[in-house]
Design an enzyme around this catalytic site. Sequence first.
Site: not given
Length: 240
Positions: A55, A126
């Site tokens: 992230d 991610e």
Amino acid sequence: MSVSYPQRQRELEKLIEKLGLPDSVSVRWDLLELALTHPSASSEENYEQLEFMGDAVVRLAASEFLLERYPTARVGEMAKIRSVLVSDRILAQIAASYGLERYLLLSPSAAGDRSGQQSRLADAFEALLAVLYLSTHTLELVRPWLDSHFQQLAEDIRKDPALRNYKDALQEWTQLHYKVLPEYRVREIHPLSRRPHRFKAEVWLQGERKGEGSGRSKKAAQQAAAKVAFLSLCSESAIP
């Protein structure tokens, strides 16, 4: 966790090849195996921690790209574009373009849950970015192929008067012109359904319904309704 068997190793190498990275690239294969393991496949060894790291990686990659691509853009505009670039919807879209779903290890029940596909694709993507970053502790394995996606998406977003976030755009517009916030009324029209129009939303302003829309989630339905209202109000205000 190590790569489970030779065929799996070849699958992972194929994925890296799809990203356009050279054969000589030094990838942490054990981490890549982990990044593509859904929690339903292993409650202890899965992508959750790497997704947490990824992230931050994707936000950093998007930030670097935007600063280089649009050096004179306002920070507020870049922040709005970045929020779209790193959204689950966009990340899942990029992941799908590489067929990431077929590399993901997950339980049969999770595989049959199509409603969770976007979320797990975005999470796994991610996690993949985290592995590429941790393999070199730089973005040299990330930006060479991810920038091309960001470039086209950012150009499309900048052409959108609401920068793809119609709820925020509508709120800013109504506060500027009416000093009030829009009201959203959402109802579920297809309970427990996987249909793309499970929820329906209406947006009201000063007692008048200004738009309606539907979506798979409440948030998506609100965005659809906000888009109708925003474009309608902008059109009306442009009329002399």
